[in-house]
Motif scaffolding. Structure first.
Motif, mmCIF file in Angstrom:
data_model
loop_
_atom_site.group_PDB
_atom_site.id
_atom_site.type_symbol
_atom_site.label_atom_id
_atom_site.label_comp_id
_atom_site.label_asym_id
_atom_site.label_seq_id
_atom_site.Cartn_x
_atom_site.Cartn_y
_atom_site.Cartn_z
ATOM 1 N N UNK A 1 9.263 38.520 4.889
ATOM 2 C CA UNK A 1 7.914 38.754 4.185
ATOM 3 C C UNK A 1 7.065 37.631 3.786
ATOM 4 N N UNK A 2 7.810 36.825 2.952
ATOM 5 C CA UNK A 2 6.948 35.681 2.379
ATOM 6 C C UNK A 2 6.851 34.307 3.174
ATOM 7 N N UNK A 3 7.251 34.384 4.352
ATOM 8 C CA UNK A 3 7.451 33.363 5.428
ATOM 9 C C UNK A 3 5.922 32.576 5.373
ATOM 10 N N UNK A 4 4.893 33.490 5.683
ATOM 11 C CA UNK A 4 3.727 32.866 6.079
ATOM 12 C C UNK A 4 2.561 32.764 4.958
ATOM 13 N N UNK A 5 3.251 32.817 4.004
ATOM 14 C CA UNK A 5 2.235 32.620 2.576
ATOM 15 C C UNK A 5 2.397 31.245 2.536
#
Length: 61
Positions: free
Chosen positions: A42-46
């Motif tokens: 979920x936080x990979x693309x931030x």
């Protein structure tokens, strides 16, 4: 689960015997790994960017 002396087989009587015999620590480890993977995905693309705060001073000649 240790304080109440509750076993996995008592909580989920419909599970197969192999699942009922699993240690609670192994189940907790599996749940933690699943949560780790979900949060990581979920936080990979931030991307965190820092604003350029340098200012240029122009001199009048």
């Amino acid at each position: 689960m240790e304080l109440g002396n509750i076993k996995i087989g008592q909580l989920f009587p419909y599970l197969p015997q192999a699942m009922k015999d699993l240690n609670v620590g192994i189940i907790a480890l599996f749940v933690n790994i699943v949560v780790l993977v979900v949060v990581s995905l979920m936080t990979k693309n931030f991307t965190y960017t820092q604003q350029d705060t340098t200012s240029t001073v122009e001199q009048k000649i």
